[in-house]
Design an enzyme around this catalytic site. Structure first.
Site, short mmCIF file in Angstrom:
data_model
loop_
_atom_site.label_atom_id
_atom_site.label_comp_id
_atom_site.label_asym_id
_atom_site.label_seq_id
_atom_site.Cartn_x
_atom_site.Cartn_y
_atom_site.Cartn_z
N GLU A 145 1.08 -1.41 0.00
CA GLU A 145 -0.07 0.04 0.07
C GLU A 145 0.95 1.22 -0.03
O GLU A 145 0.55 2.31 -0.64
CB GLU A 145 -0.88 0.12 1.29
CG GLU A 145 -1.78 -1.19 1.39
CD GLU A 145 -2.74 -1.53 0.09
OE1 GLU A 145 -2.79 -0.55 -0.82
OE2 GLU A 145 -3.26 -2.65 -0.35
N ASP A 199 2.19 -12.86 1.45
CA ASP A 199 3.35 -12.12 2.33
C ASP A 199 4.67 -12.60 2.00
O ASP A 199 5.73 -12.24 1.75
CB ASP A 199 2.93 -11.79 3.58
CG ASP A 199 1.78 -10.92 3.57
OD1 ASP A 199 1.31 -10.46 2.80
OD2 ASP A 199 1.89 -10.16 5.02
N TRP A 243 1.15 -5.97 -12.86
CA TRP A 243 0.40 -6.42 -14.16
C TRP A 243 -0.23 -5.27 -14.94
O TRP A 243 -0.74 -5.52 -15.98
CB TRP A 243 -0.43 -7.43 -13.78
CG TRP A 243 -1.77 -7.25 -13.06
CD1 TRP A 243 -3.00 -6.61 -13.71
CD2 TRP A 243 -1.80 -6.97 -11.39
NE1 TRP A 243 -3.86 -6.45 -12.49
CE2 TRP A 243 -3.13 -6.54 -11.30
CE3 TRP A 243 -0.95 -7.23 -10.59
CZ2 TRP A 243 -3.69 -6.41 -10.20
CZ3 TRP A 243 -1.61 -7.11 -9.40
CH2 TRP A 243 -2.88 -6.69 -9.13
N ASP A 286 2.59 -0.75 -15.89
CA ASP A 286 2.79 -0.23 -14.67
C ASP A 286 3.56 1.13 -14.61
O ASP A 286 4.03 1.59 -13.86
CB ASP A 286 3.17 -1.35 -13.62
CG ASP A 286 4.67 -1.63 -14.14
OD1 ASP A 286 4.91 -1.19 -15.18
OD2 ASP A 286 5.29 -2.65 -13.41
N1 ARG Z 1 -5.02 -3.90 -1.98
C1 ARG Z 1 -4.57 -5.25 -1.95
C2 ARG Z 1 -5.87 -6.24 -1.44
O1 ARG Z 1 -6.36 -5.94 -0.39
C3 ARG Z 1 -3.31 -5.50 -1.06
C4 ARG Z 1 -2.89 -6.99 -1.49
C5 ARG Z 1 -1.75 -7.31 -0.56
N2 ARG Z 1 -1.01 -8.61 -0.59
C6 ARG Z 1 -0.50 -9.15 0.31
N3 ARG Z 1 0.16 -10.25 0.06
N4 ARG Z 1 -0.31 -8.74 1.57
O2 ARG Z 1 -6.44 -6.94 -2.16
ZN ZN Z 2 -2.71 -2.88 -4.75
CA CA Z 3 -1.06 -6.76 -17.65
#
Ligand code: ARG
Ligand code: ZN
Ligand code: CA
Length: 259
Positions: free
Chosen positions: A165, A232, A176, A191
């Site tokens: 974030e 993560d 992507w 991106d």
């Molecule tokens: N904005 C994304 C969601 O909430 C955050 C993804 C974060 N990914 C992670 N592996 N912590 O879907």
């Molecule tokens: Zn995001």
């Molecule tokens: Ca793409």
């Protein structure tokens, strides 16, 4: 040679159920991960495939809990607010104002505001890109995906939601290119960063190398980048040009953070 930029942070904890009033230790565990990730000191950087070892970059950005509040008084850099709201909504942005059960931002040109709360729809977090309204500027993170202990839940219990974030807050897009919403458009988006391979869509879970899409073989998608959607444990790097983009943001729309 660029300077390391240090950013004051305020963590706003919103709690309905007392378990959501996460501990100072849990917040410290998150600050540690954020700082490791933005200084390329994360122990799991060794997961980067050899082909991208030279592309993985130290972002030269550090974060610290604020020590002075907006009134000039000493602070822990943490606010704690009980709320009658059981969940907050990314669409309504209701965590960002006292009037809607949340708490108002501290001046967002001086502090990175981080709201930690229960989020609806199982959302892990969301961020405001640079250039948006000041009173909603900052990032929001679920208490179930914040830090590495306490209420953090696997597989999002290594603090990477905040790393991702804050990447957005510093103008990084999803790796992507956010295309593919319409069939046939999967490889058309970007991106806006040159050293990330063109990639069809998000990767999830813990992919094995390589994951090929958009004719990007033999190395395939850079799924171990913080700006993908993997678990993560699988996201471990920013690239040189992502770092340049974040510092361009700090020279531009977020220049109030340069001392
Ligand atoms: N904005 C994304 C969601 O909430 C955050 C993804 C974060 N990914 C992670 N592996 N912590 O879907
Ligand atoms: Zn995001
Ligand atoms: Ca793409």
């Amino acid at each position: 040679q660029r300077d390391v930029v240090s950013i004051p942070v305020v963590v706003h904890v919103l709690w309905n159920n007392p378990a959501q009033n996460i501990s100072d230790e849990q917040i410290a565990s998150q600050m540690l991960v954020l700082n490791q990730d933005f200084r390329k000191q994360n122990p799991d950087i060794s997961q980067v495939p050899p082909v991208w070892e030279d592309t993985a970059e130290d972002a030269d950005i550090e974060f610290h809990l604020a020590t002075i509040d907006p009134e000039g008084l000493p602070t822990t850099g943490i606010t704690r607010t009980q709320t009658s709201k059981v969940q907050f909504s990314a669409f309504e942005d209701d965590v960002k104002a006292s009037a809607t059960g949340g708490i108002d931002a501290w001046p967002s040109d001086q502090y990175l505001n981080i709201w930690v709360c229960a989020l609806s729809f199982g959302l892990l977090g969301y961020a405001q890109f640079p250039g948006g309204p000041a009173h909603t500027d900052g990032v929001v993170c679920s208490y179930q995906a914040f830090g590495t202990l306490g209420t953090a839940e696997a597989p999002f219990n290594l603090g990477r939601t905040l790393t991702h974030e804050v990447g957005h807050w510093l103008d990084l897009r999803h790796i992507w290119g956010d295309d593919g919403m319409e069939p046939g458009t999967e490889c058309t988006g970007s991106d806006l960063v040159e050293d990330t391979p063109n990639q069809a869509g998000p990767n999830f879970d813990t992919p094995s190398f390589p994951q090929i899409s958009c004719n990007n073989g033999p190395d395939g998608d850079m799924f171990m980048n913080y700006m993908d959607y993997v678990n993560d444990s699988a996201m471990v790097m920013f690239t040189e040009e992502q770092v340049e983009r974040m510092h361009a943001c700090l020279q531009g729309p977020r220049s109030s953070f340069l001392s």
